[in-house]
Design a protein around this motif. Structure first.
Motif, PDB file in Angstrom:
ATOM      1  N   GLY A 464      34.144  13.378  45.914  1.00 38.19           N
ATOM      2  CA  GLY A 464      34.798  13.457  47.208  1.00 38.19           C
ATOM      3  C   GLY A 464      35.583  12.222  47.588  1.00 38.19           C
ATOM      4  O   GLY A 464      36.253  12.207  48.636  1.00 38.19           O
ATOM      5  N   LYS A 466      38.466   9.795  48.108  1.00 36.26           N
ATOM      6  CA  LYS A 466      39.892  10.062  48.251  1.00 36.26           C
ATOM      7  C   LYS A 466      40.674   8.752  48.196  1.00 36.26           C
ATOM      8  O   LYS A 466      40.201   7.716  48.677  1.00 36.26           O
ATOM      9  N   GLU A 475      41.605  13.160  44.945  1.00 37.87           N
ATOM     10  CA  GLU A 475      40.208  13.317  45.328  1.00 37.87           C
ATOM     11  C   GLU A 475      39.385  13.501  44.060  1.00 37.87           C
ATOM     12  O   GLU A 475      39.746  14.291  43.167  1.00 37.87           O
ATOM     13  N   THR A 477      36.691  15.086  41.997  1.00 41.34           N
ATOM     14  CA  THR A 477      35.968  16.362  42.071  1.00 41.34           C
ATOM     15  C   THR A 477      34.789  16.424  41.101  1.00 41.34           C
ATOM     16  O   THR A 477      33.793  17.081  41.387  1.00 41.34           O
TER      17      THR A 477
END
Length: 578
Positions: A464, A466, A475, A477
């Motif tokens: 998560g 960013k 971002e 993942t």
């Protein structure tokens, strides 16, 4: 583990372009007999042609793994197709061959390759292993496909071996055996004086009734052409062929491929029939297989010696001229020749005539945006006998009426680092030719250098997380790789941007003294925003902190034209394997 068969073969009845092969220099010395019955003549196989696909690693990208750029995964020239394909045409002595059952997953199990050795002793059946992202992908000799002509009169069997011939080898000794299903007996039914221009007319051919539909027309190159649709709801499983005749002469055979499609129990099967050059009334003659539920098995030994045809260049290379620092690196990705004597439906739905050379172009300094076919020019394309291979060929089966020299659809790799381009000319080399000479000018539209956007985020190992690098929003993942072997899933980051994804030359993660190049896993577009998911192979887990560098092409919307002269004398040796 084996590679997915779909990447290597063409399913029977598919509409993908397939290869037919050169008879001009392939000398048949022996053909193995196969008796379907004591009174039947044995079918005599012959080599219908050959294709060689070479793989030269791109120096910028492919030093270790044969990644599929610029040739897409379904291309005949992508690296995993490296090797040699030999098409053997087997005429049916009587009746017709039946299409082997095809489950859509594996090639038909109809036989095996026993031997393929070139004149210098190299075993062309020796397995080859690619390594892709650390996984082994073995490639083995196999019968890749069987194509049956519409009327069953011949079978084209594609034999694939993973090795290319030794540079300078003069011939190949091939041994194989195949078994085909065969209906030796047929029965004919005739409908005399049918009017194909009268809607609603019914035509009875044995147990099959055809109904004439409405006449339709279209304009093509200033000529109006008419056709009619013929429909039936009857079982056509035993139908072999339908011919149109007048005054005892065969005018044409109907294409039954669309009729054979199963449209469901509530829908009629249909096919079209062109009306040009047909008299008002014609005779329809249908041929049906007898005992189609109990076909015979015909074993056919193949024992052939073929001349390779085109001589290899020095060390197997296909030398191409270089004229300056702006030139890309040009290599030969593959070579094929179409033998026009092979039945069209044994060659595939979209097969063309003539000679094809596939080139890979690599640029280090600028990105290739596209190739301009209008500015590009085929200057010369001849064989060693002096035959001009660019001479158009008349083909009445095509709407255009003739086949002209031209360019296949080019493919551009991500970031424009490389491009694949196919040169197609209508003529095959003359008998006795041992080399093909060509020259062309290729118009590359290239971007002017690159720009870099960088970010050095902390906490990169947290799902998560960013961060931004210029116009690119990221971002995390998948901060950790999962699975093992061929089920391994690498670390992933997601990118969102309004920029053109095609202009991204590289996304790299730099940690310490190591650089990991990301590979685009998938992409999508919603409105004006693009989304891309990038894999980062080679890492078990993303580092806590690293530099992310996005390299993009500069001025992609205003590319510069670079004219690249290319000249070569090509033999089937092609660039050497690594």
């Amino acid at each position: 583990m084996s590679l997915p068969s779909a990447s290597f073969r063409l399913r029977a009845g598919s509409r993908r372009r397939v290869l037919a092969f050169p008879a001009f220099a392939l000398a048949l010395l022996a053909g193995g007999p196969a008796a379907a019955g004591a009174a039947e003549a044995a079918p005599v196989p012959k080599i219908a042609g050959i294709r060689v696909v070479a793989f030269t690693p791109e120096p910028l990208l492919n030093e270790n793994d044969p990644v599929n750029r610029p040739w897409p995964f379904n291309s005949d020239y992508q690296p995993l197709c490296q090797g040699m394909t030999i098409d053997v045409l087997i005429p049916c002595p009587s009746g017709g061959f039946l299409t082997p059952e095809d489950d859509g997953e594996e090639p038909p199990q109809i036989g095996k390759i026993l031997k393929a050795v070139d004149s210098r002793g190299k075993d062309l059946t020796a397995p080859r292993v690619h390594r892709i992202e650390g996984n082994a992908w073995p490639v083995e000799a196999a019968i890749r496909e069987v194509r049956i002509t519409d009327d069953g009169s011949a079978a084209a069997v594609s034999l694939f071996v993973p090795q290319t011939p030794t540079p300078g080898a003069g011939s190949i000794d091939l041994r194989a055996e195949v078994t085909l299903k065969h209906c030796p007996k047929t029965e004919e039914f005739k409908a005399a004086g049918a009017n194909l221009r009268r809607k609603g007319t019914t035509i009875q051919l044995g147990a099959v009734e055809l109904k004439v539909g409405e006449i339709k027309s279209y304009e093509h190159q200033g000529r109006r052409k008419e056709y009619v649709r013929l429909e039936t709801r009857d079982d056509i499983g035993a139908l072999r062929a339908i011919e149109l005749r007048a005054n005892g002469k065969t005018l044409r055979a109907l294409d039954l491929s669309s009729l054979r499609l199963n449209n469901g129990p509530d829908s009629p099967r249909s096919m079209t029939c062109g009306l040009q050059d047909l008299p008002e009334k014609v005779d329809l003659v249908a041929s049906f297989y007898q005992d189609i539920d109990k076909p015979a098995s015909m074993s056919i030994p193949i024992a052939l010696t073929a001349g390779i045809g085109l001589a290899a260049g020095k060390d197997g290379e296909a030398p191409l001229a270089k004229v300056g620092p702006e030139d890309p690196l040009v290599t030969v990705a593959g070579f094929e020749i179409v033998d026009s004597s092979i039945p069209r439906r044994a060659r595939g739905s979209y097969q063309t005539h003539g000679t094809t050379i596939a080139l890979t172009l690599v640029r280090a300094d600028r990105g290739i945006v596209r190739i301009d076919p209008e500015q590009s020019k085929i200057v010369k394309f001849t064989d060693s006998t002096g035959k001009d291979l660019t001479t158009p060929i008349v083909d009445k089966e095509l709407d255009s009426g003739k086949i002209l020299p031209g360019w296949g659809d080019p493919t551009i790799a991500e970031g424009g680092v490389s491009a694949g381009l196919v040169i197609e000319v209508p003529q095959a080399p003359a008998a006795g030719a041992d080399r093909v000479h060509f020259s062309a000018t290729i118009a590359l539209l290239c971007s002017d250098g690159t720009d870099e956007f960088k970010a050095t985020p902390a906490g990169l190992n947290v799902r998560g997380k960013k961060f931004e690098a210029g116009p690119f929003r990221f971002e995390v993942t998948e901060p950790k790789a999962t699975g093992k072997g061929d089920r391994r899933q690498p670390c992933k980051i997601e990118m969102k941007t309004r920029s053109d994804l095609r202009g991204i030359k590289q996304v790299a993660l730099k940690a310490g003294d190591r650089t990991h190049e990301a590979r685009r896993f998938m992409s999508s577009r919603s409105g004006e925003e693009n989304t891309a998911v990038w894999d980062i192979p080679g890492l078990d887990e993303l580092p806590v902190s690293a530099e992310i560098v996005v390299t993009v092409e500069k001025d992609r919307d205003r590319p510069k034209t670079v004219m690249v002269p290319v000249e070569g004398s090509i033999g089937l040796g092609l660039p050497p394997q690594r």
